[in-house]
Design an enzyme around this catalytic site. Structure first.
Site, mmCIF file in Angstrom:
data_model
loop_
_atom_site.group_PDB
_atom_site.id
_atom_site.type_symbol
_atom_site.label_atom_id
_atom_site.label_comp_id
_atom_site.label_asym_id
_atom_site.label_seq_id
_atom_site.Cartn_x
_atom_site.Cartn_y
_atom_site.Cartn_z
ATOM 1 N N SER A 1 39.788 35.175 90.423
ATOM 2 C CA SER A 1 40.382 36.356 89.799
ATOM 3 C C SER A 1 41.692 36.790 90.440
ATOM 4 O O SER A 1 42.397 37.641 89.913
ATOM 5 C CB SER A 1 39.389 37.520 89.859
ATOM 6 O OG SER A 1 39.111 37.876 91.210
ATOM 7 N N SER B 1 37.518 33.073 94.022
ATOM 8 C CA SER B 1 38.673 33.766 93.456
ATOM 9 C C SER B 1 39.946 33.692 94.277
ATOM 10 O O SER B 1 41.000 34.131 93.821
ATOM 11 C CB SER B 1 38.331 35.248 93.213
ATOM 12 O OG SER B 1 37.435 35.368 92.149
ATOM 13 N N LYS C 1 46.550 42.139 96.017
ATOM 14 C CA LYS C 1 45.762 42.174 94.789
ATOM 15 C C LYS C 1 45.384 43.616 94.481
ATOM 16 O O LYS C 1 45.017 44.379 95.387
ATOM 17 C CB LYS C 1 44.509 41.320 94.991
ATOM 18 C CG LYS C 1 43.594 41.180 93.779
ATOM 19 C CD LYS C 1 42.435 40.259 94.128
ATOM 20 C CE LYS C 1 41.504 40.008 92.949
ATOM 21 N NZ LYS C 1 40.411 39.079 93.297
#
Length: 458
Positions: A164, A188, A86
């Site tokens: 996210s 997330s 990420k």
């Protein structure tokens, strides 16, 4: 080298199988990495999971892994296996954007601690993945940097991936990489895992090191990981965090929420959850009613008083420019958080501490190995149908506020083939034990797409 035609494509094979094949010569890290890069080039224009792909660096790392393995220098089960990160995680010399065009020039000066650890175990980083801007959002959309597309559901759907950590989840669900790193502040990792039909593990805070990771909330952030199975997640976590001193006991007493806490569930999710619990009972698990320290809805205020206030502090320098490219679903939340008083923030922290102690005491009193609950109240909506005024974190945010570990497991599908997840929650620090319980639960559920009608039909 032996013929590799019998080995499944790398992202489809269990990671233990990949690890074995690397050591027997059935494949090589270069071959695995090339296959992942080929799949990314062929398919990611549609999935939009990757923000950046580091082809040359990945192939060089793979070649080094092959050289080390041939020389007998074995770094463990992740040695030579590709991974995606990420884009909150610093890689020296690369930008860390945190999903924001405002940070395109934010070049990392050194590797994050998790990158150093991946290097120590011989992992091959192939690139960075998209996310919600500043990691503040659970639907997975990003108005400025791109919104990953969920590979699940019917071919005519364009579903959100959840956020996210949207890009990391899609990269694994689309079989572009075997595993990926994400982060989880209120769900997330677990929300996108559930929406995409894969496994998402949120360890206890700091079980995986956070140094060099762009923060949302220092109090609530955890690094986590995505994989195709509990076995793969367990292999990754043990390689990165260290194996348990002794084989953890998969305790078969599972806490379950009271019926009134499950009222928000969509019909298919409610049916699937009930069927999952029924399967666990049939497999010999004891289901024990559990009352949380407060109703689930009460966790929102305390969580936001901490998470959004800390996120506003991190990103405050961007908020006064009305023309700054900040996602319209993100800016109002950060600006509103400026009004959080010190007294509100401290009271939320004190509340969290009280609830953590109460929850730990209740887990001990009931002798629970884990708590089972839904991941989300609904399946993934279409991107165009997302309501940004409502976040799909009703069942996930308490895990962060209570400083626990949690894992999202595939449990079924709705009538539109949209995945449904089951969440297991464990005590703080009991990460290995939770993974052991999750392995036993998955074996008991024995869910597959072919059995989805049994789980989710009326």
């Amino acid at each position: 080298m032996t013929n590799t035609s019998q080995l499944r494509p790398p992202a489809f094979a269990p990671m233990a199988e990949l690890s074995r094949a690397l050591r027997t010569g059935e494949t090589s890290s270069v071959e695995l990495t090339q296959e992942c890069l080929r799949r990314i080039a062929a398919h990611d224009a549609g999935f939009k999971s990757f923000l950046a792909v580091y082809k040359e660096e990945a192939l060089a790392a793979a070649a080094l892994a092959d050289q080390e393995l041939r020389a007998g220098h074995d770094r463990g089960p992740l040695h030579g296996i590709p991974v995606a990160l990420k884009d909150l995680v610093d890689i020296q010399g690369k930008p860390t954007t945190a999903g924001s065009p405002l940070l395109l020039a934010n070049i990392a000066q050194e590797d994050a601690a998790i990158v150093q650890r991946i290097a120590e175990v011989g992992g091959v980083i192939v690139g960075k993945t998209h996310l919600v801007q500043f990691a503040l959002g659970a639907w997975g959309t990003n108005a400025h940097m791109d919104t990953p597309r969920n590979p699940a559901g019917r071919a005519t759907d364009t579903l959100v991936a959840g956020g996210s950590s949207s890009g990391s989840a899609v990269a694994v669900a689309a079989r572009l990489v075997p595993w990926a790193i994400g982060s989880d502040t209120g769900g997330s990792v677990r929300v996108p895992a559930a929406f995409c039909g894969i496994v998402g593990f949120k360890p206890t805070i700091d079980a995986l090191p956070r140094g060099g990771v762009y923060p949302l909330s220092d109090t609530l952030d955890s690094l986590g990981l995505f994989a195709s199975s509990v076995q793969d997640a367990r292999l990754c976590f043990e390689a990165l965090a260290g194996a348990p001193r002794a084989t953890p006991d998969a305790r078969r007493r599972i806490g379950v929420l009271e019926a009134e806490e499950l009222v928000p569930l969509a019909p298919a999710v409610a049916r699937c959850h009930a069927q999952s619990l029924k399967r666990l009972e049939q497999a010999g698990f004891s289901l024990v009613p559990l009352r949380l320290p407060a109703p689930l809805a009460a966790f929102r205020e305390a969580t936001n008083a901490i998470m959004i206030a800390e996120g506003a502090w991190v990103n405050d320098r961007f908020l006064d420019d009305p023309d700054a490219p900040i996602d319209p679903s993100v800016r109002p939340r950060l600006i509103a958080a400026r009004a959080t008083t010190v007294a509100q923030y401290l009271e939320a922290q004190a509340t969290a501490s009280r609830w953590q102690q109460a929850f730990a005491g209740e887990m001990d009193r009931l002798g629970l190995g884990a708590v089972a609950m839904p991941v989300t109240a609904m399946t993934a909506p279409r991107i165009e149908d997302v309501d940004h005024d409502v976040a799909p974190v009703h069942f996930t945010r308490p895990v962060n506020l209570l400083a626990l570990c949690g894992i999202a497991l595939p449990a079924g599908q709705d009538e539109d083939e949209r995945p449904i997840g089951l969440q297991l929650v464990g005590r703080a620090g009991d990460d290995h034990a939770l993974l052991a319980v999750a392995s036993a639960v998955v074996a008991a559920l024995a869910w597959s797409p072919a059995s989805s009608q049994e789980f989710c039909s009326a």
